[in-house]
Design a protein around this motif. Structure first.
Motif, mmCIF file in Angstrom:
data_model
loop_
_atom_site.group_PDB
_atom_site.id
_atom_site.type_symbol
_atom_site.label_atom_id
_atom_site.label_comp_id
_atom_site.label_asym_id
_atom_site.label_seq_id
_atom_site.Cartn_x
_atom_site.Cartn_y
_atom_site.Cartn_z
ATOM 1 N N GLY A 1 33.729 50.930 45.183
ATOM 2 C CA GLY A 1 33.392 50.042 43.803
ATOM 3 C C GLY A 1 34.677 49.371 44.089
ATOM 4 O O GLY A 1 34.581 47.919 43.717
ATOM 5 N N GLY A 2 35.926 49.491 44.060
ATOM 6 C CA GLY A 2 37.061 48.693 44.072
ATOM 7 C C GLY A 2 36.921 47.661 45.240
ATOM 8 O O GLY A 2 37.358 46.552 44.869
ATOM 9 N N LEU A 3 36.618 48.215 46.339
ATOM 10 C CA LEU A 3 36.352 47.254 47.638
ATOM 11 C C LEU A 3 35.261 46.062 47.094
ATOM 12 O O LEU A 3 35.611 44.899 47.456
ATOM 13 N N ASN A 4 34.269 46.438 46.630
ATOM 14 C CA ASN A 4 33.126 45.548 46.098
ATOM 15 C C ASN A 4 33.677 44.579 45.152
ATOM 16 O O ASN A 4 33.237 43.268 45.193
ATOM 17 N N GLN A 5 34.624 45.156 44.419
ATOM 18 C CA GLN A 5 34.825 44.186 43.236
ATOM 19 C C GLN A 5 35.819 43.055 43.985
ATOM 20 O O GLN A 5 35.990 41.951 43.672
ATOM 21 N N ARG A 6 36.679 43.608 44.876
ATOM 22 C CA ARG A 6 37.558 42.564 45.593
ATOM 23 C C ARG A 6 36.962 41.707 46.151
ATOM 24 O O ARG A 6 37.099 40.443 46.346
ATOM 25 N N GLY B 1 35.319 44.208 35.740
ATOM 26 C CA GLY B 1 35.467 45.373 36.039
ATOM 27 C C GLY B 1 35.302 46.658 35.400
ATOM 28 O O GLY B 1 35.564 47.697 35.483
ATOM 29 N N THR B 2 34.663 46.343 33.964
ATOM 30 C CA THR B 2 34.690 47.330 32.970
ATOM 31 C C THR B 2 33.663 48.285 33.595
ATOM 32 O O THR B 2 33.345 49.377 33.088
ATOM 33 N N ALA B 3 32.839 47.979 34.677
ATOM 34 C CA ALA B 3 31.833 49.010 35.195
ATOM 35 C C ALA B 3 32.445 50.198 35.878
ATOM 36 O O ALA B 3 31.995 51.154 36.163
ATOM 37 N N LEU B 4 33.673 49.756 36.259
ATOM 38 C CA LEU B 4 34.263 50.435 37.206
ATOM 39 C C LEU B 4 35.330 51.426 36.586
ATOM 40 O O LEU B 4 35.600 51.232 35.239
ATOM 41 N N ASP B 5 36.374 52.009 37.212
ATOM 42 C CA ASP B 5 37.179 52.733 36.473
ATOM 43 C C ASP B 5 38.467 52.072 36.068
ATOM 44 O O ASP B 5 38.649 50.878 36.452
ATOM 45 N N GLN C 1 39.724 48.206 37.199
ATOM 46 C CA GLN C 1 39.833 47.024 36.396
ATOM 47 C C GLN C 1 41.161 46.412 36.259
ATOM 48 O O GLN C 1 41.232 45.293 36.193
ATOM 49 N N ALA C 2 42.253 47.209 36.292
ATOM 50 C CA ALA C 2 43.603 46.527 36.066
ATOM 51 C C ALA C 2 44.081 45.933 37.365
ATOM 52 O O ALA C 2 44.642 44.904 37.232
ATOM 53 N N GLN C 3 43.510 46.373 38.552
ATOM 54 C CA GLN C 3 43.853 45.797 39.772
ATOM 55 C C GLN C 3 42.732 44.463 39.915
ATOM 56 O O GLN C 3 43.437 43.339 40.302
ATOM 57 N N THR C 4 41.889 44.417 39.158
ATOM 58 C CA THR C 4 40.888 43.292 39.184
ATOM 59 C C THR C 4 41.596 42.106 38.458
ATOM 60 O O THR C 4 41.744 41.079 38.883
ATOM 61 N N LEU C 5 42.056 42.691 37.379
ATOM 62 C CA LEU C 5 42.599 41.546 36.375
ATOM 63 C C LEU C 5 43.991 40.914 37.349
ATOM 64 O O LEU C 5 44.255 39.611 37.178
ATOM 65 N N GLN C 6 44.681 41.736 37.846
ATOM 66 C CA GLN C 6 46.004 41.294 38.413
ATOM 67 C C GLN C 6 45.615 40.320 39.567
ATOM 68 O O GLN C 6 46.314 39.286 39.611
ATOM 69 N N LEU C 7 44.448 40.805 40.230
ATOM 70 C CA LEU C 7 44.299 39.789 41.755
ATOM 71 C C LEU C 7 43.701 38.730 41.079
ATOM 72 O O LEU C 7 43.963 37.477 41.477
ATOM 73 N N MET C 8 42.990 38.770 39.903
ATOM 74 C CA MET C 8 42.562 37.588 39.312
ATOM 75 C C MET C 8 43.249 36.482 38.862
ATOM 76 O O MET C 8 43.352 35.319 39.179
ATOM 77 N N ASP D 1 29.812 44.229 36.952
ATOM 78 C CA ASP D 1 29.368 45.195 38.090
ATOM 79 C C ASP D 1 29.368 44.392 39.234
ATOM 80 O O ASP D 1 28.450 43.585 39.455
ATOM 81 N N PRO D 2 30.090 44.700 40.334
ATOM 82 C CA PRO D 2 29.755 43.899 41.496
ATOM 83 C C PRO D 2 28.499 44.093 42.122
ATOM 84 O O PRO D 2 28.028 43.299 42.781
ATOM 85 N N THR D 3 27.844 45.125 42.008
ATOM 86 C CA THR D 3 26.844 45.471 42.744
ATOM 87 C C THR D 3 25.689 44.559 42.096
ATOM 88 O O THR D 3 24.428 44.134 42.840
ATOM 89 N N SER D 4 25.657 43.749 40.779
ATOM 90 C CA SER D 4 24.775 43.190 40.274
ATOM 91 C C SER D 4 24.855 41.608 41.001
ATOM 92 O O SER D 4 23.955 40.796 40.880
#
Ligand SMILES: Nc1ncnc2c1ncn2[C@@H]1O[C@H](COP(=O)(O)OP(=O)(O)OP(=O)(O)O)[C@@H](O)[C@H]1O
Ligand SMILES: [Mg+2]
Length: 292
Positions: A160-165, A185-189, A193-200, A100-103
């Motif tokens: 949430g998506g932007l915070n994750q980025r 990303g599992t705390a997000l939709d 989550q898929a975008q997070t993985l791709q970026l990572m 969770d990015p907010t943490s």
């Protein structure tokens, strides 16, 4: 062979509590080579996050934790470092992405200030302007187009998506040798989550970062990892190249995990017979060709 980026040997962990001592890691060994993506997969409570927290030097500071075995980072024993040296490693040579990015983002500081702080860990004299320029460049790498607005914002003003980025960009800003991603990303939709993985994936490939990827989602692990360790109740029960483990799981627990209905939020592992003769088998190891 080169020195592994991370080399965990026979790691044990227990907690002292009112009711006595409980051991939660019973001798874990695991390594990650430079540029390699390694997954640690297992159900809730199996010991994935505590392993990550030891690598990051966070549990060493907990009075109730008892740690045994050794953790070598780029060949250096973490146990030999003091609190300040461990702190210096975090965010510079190794960094972490959380569920969770907010943490991990501080709610009361603008993104720009948080970036400046992160970049100062590697370069204590970096100016604010230079930090912002570097931050904008990294944000562009995670496909954030309006970097200026994002840098000026507080985390709560962003999706949430932007915070994750932002979090991924911060984690990779100092080009760490090791990135630990705990259920990113599992705390997000699901889309985020898929975008997070791709970026990572894109970033670690470009920067040749070693990754320890923690998940209970086998589908994601199969996509992302070169090699897999399966953890069950504080023990590694199976390990090998991702393909070999997925195509020929040997340990009953791994088979049970794979038989479970794949769900993004995990769970759903069928009952397994821990008394069966194959269950107590020693660690199942696949070599690169997938042979026993
Ligand atoms: N600070 C602590 N004090 C006591 N026990 C703890 C502490 N932190 C973790 N544990 C215990 O250690 C075990 C492993 O926890 P851990 O958080 O590593 O699980 P996990 O594999 O990450 O699970 P999840 O998939 O739910 O995140 C659990 O039994 C947990 O209750
Ligand atoms: Mg966890």
């Amino acid at each position: 062979m080169s020195t592994p980026t991370l080399d965990i040997r026979n790691l044990t962990l227990g907690f002292k509590g009112y009711t006595g001592f409980t051991e939660v890691l019973h001798g874990i060994s695991l390594s990650v080579e430079p540029g390699e993506r390694v997954a640690l997969v297992g159900e809730s409570g199996s010991g994935k996050s505590v392993t990550a927290r030891i690598v990051l030097g966070l549990l060493q500071e907990l009075r109730t934790a008892r740690i045994g075995g050794s953790v070598l980072f780029e060949g250096r024993e973490l146990d030999g470092l003091n609190k300040r040296e461990r702190h210096a490693l975090r965010g510079k040579a190794m960094s972490m992405i959380f569920q969770d990015p907010t943490s991990s983002l501080n709610p009361v500081f603008r993104i720009s200030d948080q970036f400046h702080d992160v970049l100062r860990r590697a370069d204590p004299r970096i100016t604010r302007d230079a930090a912002l320029e570097r931050a904008a460049a990294i944000l562009a790498e995670v496909s954030v187009r309006d970097a200026e607005r994002v840098l000026n914002a507080f985390p709560f003003q962003l999706s949430g998506g932007l915070n994750q980025r932002v979090m991924i960009a911060m984690a990779l800003a100092n080009e760490p040798a090791l990135l630990i991603a705990d259920e990113p990303g599992t705390a997000l939709d699901v889309t985020v989550q898929a975008q997070t993985l791709q970026l990572m994936r894109k970033l670690v490939e470009e920067h040749h970062t070693a990754v320890l990827f923690i998940s209970h989602n086998l589908g994601v692990v199969r996509e992302f990892a070169d090699r897999v360790y399966v953890i069950y109740k504080g023990r590694i029960v199976e390990q090998g190249p991702t393909r070999a483990v997925f195509e020929g799981p040997r340990h009953p627990y791994t088979r049970a995990l794979m038989a479970a209905v794949p769900r993004l939020t995990g769970g759903g592992i069928p009952d397994i017979d821990e008394d069966s003769p194959d269950f107590g088998a020693p660690l199942e190891t696949h070599d690169a060709e997938g042979r026993a």
